[in-house]
Design a protein around this motif. Sequence first.
Motif, PDB file in Angstrom:
ATOM      1  N   PRO A 145       1.227  -1.044   0.174  1.00  0.00           N
ATOM      2  CA  PRO A 145      -0.159   0.200  -0.162  1.00  0.00           C
ATOM      3  C   PRO A 145       0.799   1.326   0.155  1.00  0.00           C
ATOM      4  CG  PRO A 145      -0.184  -0.992   2.030  1.00  0.00           C
ATOM      5  CD  PRO A 145       1.255  -1.390   1.594  1.00  0.00           C
ATOM      6  N   ARG A 146       0.274   2.470  -0.163  1.00  0.00           N
ATOM      7  CA  ARG A 146       0.828   3.445  -0.089  1.00  0.00           C
ATOM      8  C   ARG A 146       0.820   4.154   0.516  1.00  0.00           C
ATOM      9  NH1 ARG A 146      -1.496   7.765  -3.728  1.00  0.00           N
ATOM     10  NH2 ARG A 146      -0.715   8.718  -2.184  1.00  0.00           N
ATOM     11  N   PRO A 147       2.068   4.516   0.773  1.00  0.00           N
ATOM     12  CA  PRO A 147       3.226   4.900   2.416  1.00  0.00           C
ATOM     13  C   PRO A 147       2.444   5.935   3.104  1.00  0.00           C
ATOM     14  CG  PRO A 147       4.611   5.151   0.908  1.00  0.00           C
ATOM     15  CD  PRO A 147       2.919   4.624   0.307  1.00  0.00           C
ATOM     16  N   VAL A 148       1.373   6.770   4.028  1.00  0.00           N
ATOM     17  CA  VAL A 148       1.575   7.970   4.255  1.00  0.00           C
ATOM     18  C   VAL A 148       2.401   8.619   5.259  1.00  0.00           C
ATOM     19  CG1 VAL A 148      -0.182   8.721   6.163  1.00  0.00           C
ATOM     20  CG2 VAL A 148      -0.718   6.315   4.554  1.00  0.00           C
ATOM     21  N   PRO A 149       2.199   9.704   4.451  1.00  0.00           N
ATOM     22  CA  PRO A 149       3.308  10.813   4.891  1.00  0.00           C
ATOM     23  C   PRO A 149       2.826  10.961   6.654  1.00  0.00           C
ATOM     24  CG  PRO A 149       2.614  11.398   2.652  1.00  0.00           C
ATOM     25  CD  PRO A 149       1.742  10.937   3.085  1.00  0.00           C
ATOM     26  N   GLU A 150       4.098  11.340   6.778  1.00  0.00           N
ATOM     27  CA  GLU A 150       3.876  11.623   8.435  1.00  0.00           C
ATOM     28  C   GLU A 150       3.100  12.932   8.876  1.00  0.00           C
ATOM     29  OE1 GLU A 150       5.679   8.910  11.185  1.00  0.00           O
ATOM     30  OE2 GLU A 150       5.480  11.586  11.886  1.00  0.00           O
TER      31      GLU A 150
END
Length: 133
Positions: free
Chosen positions: A88-93
Amino acid sequence: MTGGKAMGTSGPTQGPGRTAGNQGPKLTPAQGAQQAEQRLGKPCYHAGQQVPGVYSCITCQFRINNRGTLPGCPDCGEIIWAYMGDGPRPVPEGETAPAAEAAAPPPPAEETVAIEEPVQEPVKVEEGIKLEP
Ligand SMILES: [Zn+2]
């Protein structure tokens, strides 16, 4: 082969201005990432976002293994990166849900009411539940 004399002036090939192919109105980095994502079909991010993983520069395909904040491309200066990892696409901090709680200032405390709720225990999930009428 005998070389002739030095041929005139060979000036630097650097142009006066940056005329990279991008046309149209200027985009914010976020918009640029969005457009790149639509074009490439991969999750795209821009410099300044905190997303770990392997990224490829959308312009020169320079690859980086990013750990913290995305930099600008060290090779061509591009700031948009395509996520090359699997899954899955990473979620930015700091960019989770649209309802940003961090952005909202704390409400003024009118009354001092201390409400301490007990920590709820996680609900146990029973396994092997039979669906019987
Ligand atoms: Zn690049």
